[in-house]
Enzyme design. Structure first.
Site, PDB file in Angstrom:
ATOM      1  N   SER A 112       0.406   3.256   2.081  1.00  0.00           N
ATOM      2  CA  SER A 112       0.544   3.409   3.534  1.00  0.00           C
ATOM      3  C   SER A 112       1.732   2.633   4.087  1.00  0.00           C
ATOM      4  CB  SER A 112      -0.728   2.940   4.248  1.00  0.00           C
ATOM      5  OG  SER A 112      -1.820   3.707   3.826  1.00  0.00           O
ATOM      6  N   SER A 129       0.862  -1.195   0.000  1.00  0.00           N
ATOM      7  CA  SER A 129       0.000   0.000   0.000  1.00  0.00           C
ATOM      8  C   SER A 129       0.889   1.232   0.000  1.00  0.00           C
ATOM      9  CB  SER A 129      -0.864   0.010   1.270  1.00  0.00           C
ATOM     10  OG  SER A 129      -1.532   1.252   1.413  1.00  0.00           O
ATOM     11  N   TYR A 137      -2.084  -0.350  10.595  1.00  0.00           N
ATOM     12  CA  TYR A 137      -2.137  -0.666   9.155  1.00  0.00           C
ATOM     13  C   TYR A 137      -0.846  -0.210   8.464  1.00  0.00           C
ATOM     14  CZ  TYR A 137      -3.973  -0.936   4.367  1.00  0.00           C
ATOM     15  OH  TYR A 137      -4.169  -1.241   3.046  1.00  0.00           O
TER      16      TYR A 137
HETATM   17  N1  LIG Z   1      -8.827  -0.570  -1.223  1.00  0.00           N
HETATM   18  C1  LIG Z   1      -7.753   0.207  -1.133  1.00  0.00           C
HETATM   19  O1  LIG Z   1      -7.822   1.440  -1.283  1.00  0.00           O
HETATM   20  C2  LIG Z   1      -6.398  -0.412  -0.866  1.00  0.00           C
HETATM   21  C3  LIG Z   1      -5.286   0.431  -0.940  1.00  0.00           C
HETATM   22  C4  LIG Z   1      -4.026  -0.094  -0.704  1.00  0.00           C
HETATM   23  C5  LIG Z   1      -3.895  -1.448  -0.411  1.00  0.00           C
HETATM   24  N2  LIG Z   1      -5.001  -2.238  -0.341  1.00  0.00           N
HETATM   25  C6  LIG Z   1      -4.788  -3.654  -0.019  1.00  0.00           C
HETATM   26  O2  LIG Z   1      -5.343  -4.446  -1.021  1.00  0.00           O
HETATM   27  C7  LIG Z   1      -5.714  -5.726  -0.480  1.00  0.00           C
HETATM   28  C8  LIG Z   1      -7.140  -6.035  -0.870  1.00  0.00           C
HETATM   29  O3  LIG Z   1      -7.986  -5.053  -0.300  1.00  0.00           O
HETATM   30  P1  LIG Z   1      -9.443  -4.694  -0.858  1.00  0.00           P
HETATM   31  O4  LIG Z   1      -9.515  -3.217  -0.922  1.00  0.00           O
HETATM   32  O5  LIG Z   1      -9.767  -5.503  -2.066  1.00  0.00           O
HETATM   33  O6  LIG Z   1     -10.314  -5.146   0.410  1.00  0.00           O
HETATM   34  P2  LIG Z   1     -11.521  -6.175   0.593  1.00  0.00           P
HETATM   35  O7  LIG Z   1     -11.865  -6.083   2.030  1.00  0.00           O
HETATM   36  O8  LIG Z   1     -12.578  -5.954  -0.420  1.00  0.00           O
HETATM   37  O9  LIG Z   1     -10.862  -7.594   0.283  1.00  0.00           O
HETATM   38  C9  LIG Z   1      -9.989  -8.229   1.175  1.00  0.00           C
HETATM   39  C10 LIG Z   1     -10.118  -9.714   0.978  1.00  0.00           C
HETATM   40  O10 LIG Z   1      -9.209 -10.365   1.878  1.00  0.00           O
HETATM   41  C11 LIG Z   1      -9.904 -11.423   2.511  1.00  0.00           C
HETATM   42  N3  LIG Z   1      -9.336 -11.709   3.826  1.00  0.00           N
HETATM   43  C12 LIG Z   1      -9.303 -10.887   4.905  1.00  0.00           C
HETATM   44  N4  LIG Z   1      -8.767 -11.525   5.953  1.00  0.00           N
HETATM   45  C13 LIG Z   1      -8.448 -12.781   5.523  1.00  0.00           C
HETATM   46  C14 LIG Z   1      -7.864 -13.904   6.152  1.00  0.00           C
HETATM   47  N5  LIG Z   1      -7.514 -13.884   7.449  1.00  0.00           N
HETATM   48  N6  LIG Z   1      -7.663 -15.034   5.424  1.00  0.00           N
HETATM   49  C15 LIG Z   1      -8.032 -15.076   4.119  1.00  0.00           C
HETATM   50  N7  LIG Z   1      -8.602 -14.025   3.473  1.00  0.00           N
HETATM   51  C16 LIG Z   1      -8.799 -12.898   4.175  1.00  0.00           C
HETATM   52  C17 LIG Z   1     -11.339 -10.911   2.627  1.00  0.00           C
HETATM   53  O11 LIG Z   1     -12.271 -11.960   2.874  1.00  0.00           O
HETATM   54  C18 LIG Z   1     -11.528 -10.224   1.298  1.00  0.00           C
HETATM   55  O12 LIG Z   1     -11.971 -11.109   0.304  1.00  0.00           O
HETATM   56  C19 LIG Z   1      -5.495  -5.607   1.028  1.00  0.00           C
HETATM   57  O13 LIG Z   1      -4.245  -6.178   1.361  1.00  0.00           O
HETATM   58  C20 LIG Z   1      -5.453  -4.112   1.252  1.00  0.00           C
HETATM   59  O14 LIG Z   1      -4.737  -3.740   2.402  1.00  0.00           O
HETATM   60  C21 LIG Z   1      -6.250  -1.752  -0.553  1.00  0.00           C
END
Ligand SMILES: NC(=O)c1ccc[n+]([C@@H]2O[C@H](COP(=O)([O-])OP(=O)(O)OC[C@H]3O[C@@H](n4cnc5c(N)ncnc54)[C@H](O)[C@@H]3O)[C@@H](O)[C@H]2O)c1
Length: 265
Positions: free
Chosen positions: A147, A145, A158
């Site tokens: 972040s 990220s 985070y």
């Molecule tokens: N959305 C953003 O703006 C953003 C920005 C930077 C980084 N990210 C990163 O991208 C990745 C995906 O995020 P997203 O935005 O699609 O979020 P999201 O919440 O839609 O998806 C996250 C997925 O991870 C799964 N998950 C969570 N805990 C788990 C566990 N213990 N075991 C197995 N699966 C698990 C959830 O069930 C979900 O399907 C994350 O690592 C997040 O930190 C997101």
């Protein structure tokens, strides 16, 4: 055109959001995909990701597991390795805890690290073992990220967890490059997913204003970078973090009053 026919990919957290977009991209490029998630998300309007891939003629399986449980991770990766091998891993599963350091409890801190950091480590270790056994290299892509590369006010646990993923990626990237395993990461900016649904409209607008291209990403923007890093186009890239953030890390737009010009000497 990226061709991943014959490749076997694993995507954690692959049933919704960024992980789902990655799984679909890899499948479109011809890879068979194993989707690992704590639950196989589907709604009355949206079928499961593995179901969508199979309906489009691709190959996909799904496993329910918690990436923070090393025994579960080892068992599932051994099964996938035995069934189809492992060429590509996308470590995407993650959670977001909001809160400054004084607002963060022990439990929240540990949960943040258990899923984001331990989960990335357990899955990377299991995939590396399979890739080294197979001896034909591989690609590991960690979803970090912005972040993890800059501080983000109010997200103590985070930010720390994503910074750990960034340097873990660099470290593993240099350890296994000689075996033909490329370990790299992406650093998304603000992406339209369930995770960012917590942001109220005024915060959203402010974050858009801080982003040089004026937009949030769609999950597909992140998946495009992941697809590149999963392909042979990235064969000479090791331990790198690719920002997919509309320019946010490069510089935040500064509003200069209209009519300002001239030279300062
Ligand atoms: N959305 C953003 O703006 C953003 C920005 C930077 C980084 N990210 C990163 O991208 C990745 C995906 O995020 P997203 O935005 O699609 O979020 P999201 O919440 O839609 O998806 C996250 C997925 O991870 C799964 N998950 C969570 N805990 C788990 C566990 N213990 N075991 C197995 N699966 C698990 C959830 O069930 C979900 O399907 C994350 O690592 C997040 O930190 C997101």
């Amino acid at each position: 055109m990226i061709d991943l026919k014959g490749k076997s990919a694993v995507v954690t957290g692959g049933s919704r959001g960024i992980g789902r977009a990655c799984a679909l991209r890899l499948a479109q490029a011809g890879a068979s995909v194993a989707i690992l998630d704590r639950t196989d998300w589907k709604t009355p309007e949206t079928e499961s990701c593995s179901g969508q891939i199979r309906r489009s003629g691709g190959t996909a399986v799904s496993y329910e597991l918690d990436v923070s449980d090393s025994a579960q991770v080892d068992a599932v990766f051994e099964r996938i390795a035995a069934d189809r091998g492992i060429d590509i891993l996308v470590n995407n599963a993650g959670v977001l805890h909001a809160g400054s350091a004084t607002e963060t409890t022990d439990e929240v801190w540990r949960n943040q690290f258990a899923i984001n950091v331990d989960g990335t480590f357990f899955c990377t270790r299991a995939a590396l073992r399979a890739m080294l056994d197979e001896g034909s290299g591989g690609k590991i892509i960690n979803v970090a990220s912005i972040s993890g590369l800059r501080a983000n006010p109010g997200f103590a646990a985070y930010c720390a967890s994503k910074a750990a993923i960034v340097n873990f990626t660099r470290q593993v990237g240099i350890d296994y490059g000689a075996q033909g395993i490329n370990v790299n990461g992406v650093a998304p900016g603000f992406v339209e997913t369930e995770m960012t649904a917590i942001y109220p409209p005024e915060i959203r607008a402010a974050l858009e204003g801080q982003t040089p291209n004026g937009k949030w990403a769609s999950p597909d923007h992140i998946a495009d970078a992941v697809l590149f890093l999963a392909s042979s186009l990235s064969d000479h890239i090791c331990g790198e973090i690719v920002a997919v953030d509309g320019g946010w890390l490069v510089g935040t737009p500064v509003v200069v009053p209209a009519g300002t010009s001239g030279t300062v000497e």
